[in-house]
Design a protein around this motif. Structure first.
Motif, mmCIF file in Angstrom:
data_model
loop_
_atom_site.group_PDB
_atom_site.id
_atom_site.type_symbol
_atom_site.label_atom_id
_atom_site.label_comp_id
_atom_site.label_asym_id
_atom_site.label_seq_id
_atom_site.Cartn_x
_atom_site.Cartn_y
_atom_site.Cartn_z
ATOM 1 N N GLN A 1 0.823 -1.202 0.000
ATOM 2 C CA GLN A 1 0.000 0.000 0.000
ATOM 3 C C GLN A 1 0.861 1.257 0.000
ATOM 4 O OE1 GLN A 1 -3.269 -0.432 -0.449
ATOM 5 N NE2 GLN A 1 -3.383 1.777 -0.813
ATOM 6 N N ALA A 2 1.987 1.215 0.733
ATOM 7 C CA ALA A 2 2.876 2.378 0.775
ATOM 8 C C ALA A 2 3.521 2.625 -0.585
ATOM 9 C CB ALA A 2 3.948 2.173 1.840
ATOM 10 N N VAL A 3 3.960 1.553 -1.249
ATOM 11 C CA VAL A 3 4.578 1.700 -2.570
ATOM 12 C C VAL A 3 3.536 2.183 -3.578
ATOM 13 C CG1 VAL A 3 5.767 0.513 -4.452
ATOM 14 C CG2 VAL A 3 6.324 -0.048 -2.080
ATOM 15 N N LEU A 4 2.323 1.637 -3.500
ATOM 16 C CA LEU A 4 1.248 2.060 -4.395
ATOM 17 C C LEU A 4 0.946 3.541 -4.212
ATOM 18 C CD1 LEU A 4 -1.130 1.573 -6.346
ATOM 19 C CD2 LEU A 4 -2.473 0.811 -4.364
ATOM 20 N N SER A 5 0.825 3.969 -2.963
ATOM 21 C CA SER A 5 0.508 5.370 -2.688
ATOM 22 C C SER A 5 1.622 6.289 -3.171
ATOM 23 C CB SER A 5 0.278 5.554 -1.181
ATOM 24 O OG SER A 5 -0.022 6.903 -0.884
ATOM 25 N N ASP A 6 2.870 5.916 -2.914
ATOM 26 C CA ASP A 6 4.011 6.732 -3.338
ATOM 27 C C ASP A 6 4.079 6.825 -4.862
ATOM 28 O OD1 ASP A 6 6.695 8.053 -2.747
ATOM 29 O OD2 ASP A 6 7.324 6.380 -4.013
ATOM 30 N N THR A 7 3.834 5.707 -5.532
ATOM 31 C CA THR A 7 3.870 5.699 -6.993
ATOM 32 C C THR A 7 2.767 6.563 -7.564
ATOM 33 O OG1 THR A 7 4.768 3.442 -6.968
ATOM 34 C CG2 THR A 7 3.833 4.228 -9.047
ATOM 35 N N ARG A 8 1.579 6.443 -6.996
ATOM 36 C CA ARG A 8 0.468 7.266 -7.462
ATOM 37 C C ARG A 8 0.744 8.754 -7.259
ATOM 38 N NH1 ARG A 8 -4.830 3.821 -5.319
ATOM 39 N NH2 ARG A 8 -5.584 3.213 -7.399
ATOM 40 N N GLU A 9 1.307 9.098 -6.102
ATOM 41 C CA GLU A 9 1.578 10.518 -5.842
ATOM 42 C C GLU A 9 2.576 11.071 -6.858
ATOM 43 O OE1 GLU A 9 3.301 13.552 -2.417
ATOM 44 O OE2 GLU A 9 3.165 11.407 -1.995
ATOM 45 N N LYS A 10 3.640 10.331 -7.132
ATOM 46 C CA LYS A 10 4.650 10.799 -8.091
ATOM 47 C C LYS A 10 4.049 10.917 -9.495
ATOM 48 C CE LYS A 10 8.991 9.377 -5.874
ATOM 49 N NZ LYS A 10 8.480 9.130 -4.532
ATOM 50 N N LEU A 11 3.247 9.942 -9.880
ATOM 51 C CA LEU A 11 2.615 10.012 -11.195
ATOM 52 C C LEU A 11 1.602 11.152 -11.260
ATOM 53 C CD1 LEU A 11 2.067 6.224 -12.003
ATOM 54 C CD2 LEU A 11 3.702 7.781 -13.077
ATOM 55 N N ALA A 12 0.876 11.368 -10.161
ATOM 56 C CA ALA A 12 -0.088 12.465 -10.126
ATOM 57 C C ALA A 12 0.619 13.798 -10.332
ATOM 58 C CB ALA A 12 -0.831 12.463 -8.792
ATOM 59 N N ARG A 13 1.743 13.957 -9.685
ATOM 60 C CA ARG A 13 2.522 15.190 -9.838
ATOM 61 C C ARG A 13 2.926 15.387 -11.300
ATOM 62 N NH1 ARG A 13 8.235 16.400 -6.680
ATOM 63 N NH2 ARG A 13 9.033 17.937 -8.141
ATOM 64 N N ARG A 14 3.339 14.305 -11.954
ATOM 65 C CA ARG A 14 3.769 14.390 -13.348
ATOM 66 C C ARG A 14 2.581 14.672 -14.267
ATOM 67 N NH1 ARG A 14 6.288 9.160 -14.459
ATOM 68 N NH2 ARG A 14 7.861 9.961 -13.034
ATOM 69 N N TYR A 15 1.485 13.958 -14.052
ATOM 70 C CA TYR A 15 0.328 14.125 -14.933
ATOM 71 C C TYR A 15 -0.303 15.508 -14.788
ATOM 72 C CZ TYR A 15 0.427 9.004 -15.557
ATOM 73 O OH TYR A 15 0.793 7.720 -15.852
ATOM 74 N N LEU A 16 -0.425 15.983 -13.549
ATOM 75 C CA LEU A 16 -1.071 17.278 -13.337
ATOM 76 C C LEU A 16 -0.240 18.434 -13.879
ATOM 77 C CD1 LEU A 16 -2.469 16.728 -9.727
ATOM 78 C CD2 LEU A 16 -3.830 17.033 -11.809
ATOM 79 N N ALA A 17 1.064 18.198 -14.088
ATOM 80 C CA ALA A 17 1.907 19.240 -14.669
ATOM 81 C C ALA A 17 1.564 19.490 -16.132
ATOM 82 C CB ALA A 17 3.383 18.851 -14.541
ATOM 83 N N ASP A 18 0.818 18.567 -16.716
ATOM 84 C CA ASP A 18 0.372 18.731 -18.102
ATOM 85 C C ASP A 18 -1.006 19.385 -18.089
ATOM 86 O OD1 ASP A 18 -0.498 18.564 -20.690
ATOM 87 O OD2 ASP A 18 -0.044 16.438 -20.954
ATOM 88 N N PRO A 19 -1.117 20.652 -18.454
ATOM 89 C CA PRO A 19 -2.415 21.347 -18.377
ATOM 90 C C PRO A 19 -3.463 20.759 -19.324
ATOM 91 C CG PRO A 19 -0.781 22.688 -19.529
ATOM 92 C CD PRO A 19 -0.041 21.529 -18.948
ATOM 93 N N ALA A 20 -3.019 19.971 -20.291
ATOM 94 C CA ALA A 20 -3.961 19.384 -21.242
ATOM 95 C C ALA A 20 -4.712 18.192 -20.651
ATOM 96 C CB ALA A 20 -3.235 18.959 -22.510
#
Length: 333
Positions: free
Chosen positions: A272-291
Motif C-alpha cells: 500500500q505504501a509503494v502504491l501510494s508513493d507511486t500514485r503521488e509521483k505520477l499524479a505530480r507528473r500528470y497534473l503538470a500537463d495542463p492538457a
C-alpha cells in the motif's frame, strides 16, 4: 527504476557504419575500450552509456543527427527486444511490449498511455545526470521509425516534446511532421488511428519464440533490484490499464501476494505504501500537463472515481489537484 547495467546490441556498430561515423573514434572520445564490440553483447553502466552518446554527438557534429539515426534505422539494426516488438499487431502493442523489456536495452523506463485521444509514450531517465539531448531526441525518433517500419506508412506523431528541446530545425520538423516542443517530460504521441494501424511485420509465432528468453533475461536483470523497485515498475504498466491490486502485480512478478508483502516488509515498506508513493509521483507528473483534465489523471492512476483521487491527493499534499497546478509542487524533479 532503470537498471544500473544494461546491454548495447552489436547492431549499433552497423548503424554507425551506415551513418558514416567512426565507431573507433566514438569509443576513444567516450573513454571506452576499443574492443568493446569485439565479443558480441556489450554491457554498460548508465554513466558509460551517456558518455557514448555524448561522444557520438561530438564526433558527428550534426545538429540533426537524431533525424539521421531515425532514417537509418532498419530491422537489421534492431536488437532482439525491439525486433520481437515488430512481431506485434500494432504500435500500441509494440510499445507495451518494449516498455516491459526496455531495461534490457537502455537505462530508461517507459510509460505507455493509450486511450481514445491517442498513444503517448513517455521516457523516464534514471535519477542523476541529465541524459544527452541527442539520446533523448534519438529515442523519440526511434518510435517514429518503428511505426513506419511496422506499418510501411509515413506515420507522423501528433506531438513531440522534450524537457530540453533543441532549436527548431526544418529537418527535424520534416521528419516528425511536427516541431519538437519544450515540455515537462520527454514524450511522443501518436493518434489513436495510427497507433492501431496493423503492423505488416506481425508474427505472433516469432513473438512466442522470443518472449520466454526475454523474460528470463529480464528476471536476471531484476534480481539485483529491490522488491519495491520491481513493484513500482509493474505499477507503471498496470495503473493506466485501471489495475492497482496486489494480486495483479504479484502475478506479473511471479510471486504470491503473501510472499510479495513479506518481501516488502523486509525492506521496511508495504504494498500500500509503494502504491501510494507511486500514485503521488505520477499524479505530480500528470497534473503538470495542463492538457490533462483531473478526471483523466484519476483514470490513469486507476481510481474508481475522481472523488477518490481528490481525497488521496489532499491527504498527500493538503491541496486539491486544481490548487496544486498553481504551485511549485508539480515542477518535475
Amino acid at each position: 527504476m532503470a537498471s544500473k547495467q544494461f546491454t548495447l546490441d552489436p547492431g549499433a556498430r552497423a548503424l554507425l557504419h551506415d551513418l558514416g561515423i567512426s565507431l573507433a573514434r566514438v569509443l576513444r572520445r567516450a573513454q571506452l575500450p576499443a574492443g568493446l564490440f569485439a565479443h558480441g553483447q556489450v554491457t554498460m553502466t548508465t554513466e558509460e552509456y551517456y558518455r557514448f552518446w555524448d561522444a557520438l554527438n561530438t564526433e558527428a557534429a550534426d545538429p540533426d543527427l537524431a533525424v539521421r539515426i531515425g532514417r537509418a534505422l532498419s530491422v537489421e539494426a534492431f536488437n532482439p527486444p525491439i525486433f520481437a516488438a515488430l512481431c506485434s499487431a500494432d504500435l500500441r502493442t509494440a510499445a507495451e511490449r518494449i516498455a516491459a523489456f526496455k531495461p534490457l536495452i537502455g537505462p530508461v523506463n517507459l510509460d505507455v498511455t493509450a486511450d481514445r485521444s491517442g498513444l503517448t509514450i513517455t521516457v523516464h531517465w534514471p535519477d542523476g545526470p541529465t541524459p544527452p539531448p541527442l539520446l533523448v531526441a534519438a529515442e523519440l525518433a526511434f518510435w517514429t521509425a518503428l511505426a513506419r517500419i511496422g506499418t510501411r506508412r509515413e506515420v507522423n506523431p501528433t506531438h513531440v516534446a522534450m524537457r530540453h528541446a533543441p532549436e527548431p530545425s526544418p529537418e527535424s520538423t520534416s521528419y516528425f511532421g511536427t516541431p519538437i516542443h519544450e515540455g515537462e517530460a520527454d514524450t511522443v504521441t501518436f493518434s489513436a488511428e495510427d497507433a492501431s494501424l496493423p503492423f505488416l511485420t506481425e508474427d505472433e509465432a516469432m513473438w512466442n519464440f522470443f518472449a520466454p528468453e526475454l523474460r528470463r533475461r529480464l528476471s536476471e536483470l531484476e534480481a539485483s533490484a529491490t522488491t519495491a523497485d520491481r513493484v513500482r515498475a509493474a505499477l507503471h504498466e498496470h495503473l493506466p490499464a485501471g489495475e492497482s491490486s496486489i494480486n495483479a502485480v504479484a502475478a506479473q512478478l511471479m510471486l504470491s501476494p503473501r510472499t510479495l508483502q513479506r518481501q516488502l516488509q523486509a525492506e521496511g515498506t508495504s504494498y500500500q505504501a509503494v502504491l501510494s508513493d507511486t500514485r503521488e509521483k505520477l499524479a505530480r507528473r500528470y497534473l503538470a500537463d495542463p492538457a490533462l483534465p483531473t478526471s483523466q489523471v484519476a483514470y490513469l492512476l486507476a481510481y474508481d472515481d475522481t472523488n477518490s483521487f481528490y481525497r488521496a491527493f489532499r491527504r498527500w499534499t493538503g491541496l486539491t489537484p486544481e490548487a496544486a497546478r498553481n504551485t511549485d509542487y508539480l515542477t518535475p524533479a
